[in-house]
Design an enzyme around this catalytic site. Sequence first.
Site, short mmCIF file in Angstrom:
data_model
loop_
_atom_site.label_atom_id
_atom_site.label_comp_id
_atom_site.label_asym_id
_atom_site.label_seq_id
_atom_site.Cartn_x
_atom_site.Cartn_y
_atom_site.Cartn_z
N TRP A 1 34.06 38.92 36.09
CA TRP A 1 34.35 40.25 36.64
C TRP A 1 35.62 40.82 36.01
CZ3 TRP A 1 32.07 43.83 39.65
CH2 TRP A 1 32.87 44.78 40.27
N TRP A 2 36.65 40.00 35.95
CA TRP A 2 37.92 40.44 35.35
C TRP A 2 37.75 40.81 33.88
CZ3 TRP A 2 41.54 36.05 37.50
CH2 TRP A 2 41.78 36.27 38.87
N HIS B 1 32.94 49.13 41.38
CA HIS B 1 33.52 48.81 42.68
C HIS B 1 32.71 49.35 43.85
CE1 HIS B 1 36.76 47.47 40.13
NE2 HIS B 1 37.18 46.76 41.18
N TYR C 1 34.61 52.27 36.42
CA TYR C 1 35.36 51.46 37.37
C TYR C 1 34.90 51.76 38.79
CZ TYR C 1 39.44 48.78 38.92
OH TYR C 1 40.26 47.83 39.47
#
Length: 110
Positions: free
Chosen positions: A79-80, A22, A18
């Site tokens: 992306w989600w 990001h 994650y």
Amino acid sequence: MKRYGFVIGIRPEDIPEYKRLHADVWPEVLAQIRRCHIQNYSIFLREPENLLFGYYEYHGEDHAADMARMGEDPKTREWWAICNPMQAPLESRRDGEWWTELEPVFLMEK
């Protein structure tokens, strides 16, 4: 402008990935966020509780419509599809929420 704060859990085993994702958010996703009138978007991590806190400032006229438009964007949906399985929504969230919206209780400006 309206400020929004949200919280969600994150699966501990997914934290490194994650963070990696990001650190280099796809440009198309960032562009869609901007088109939806969002500025100063930040996500913070709290360990060992494994909570993500999100914050942004909304500068548009119709938040619900802009959020619907964001959800229709193919690149954002892609992306989600990668990020959402890493997240652990709170049991106390409202119907229809993924990230749990927080109530603002204090603001000090300038």
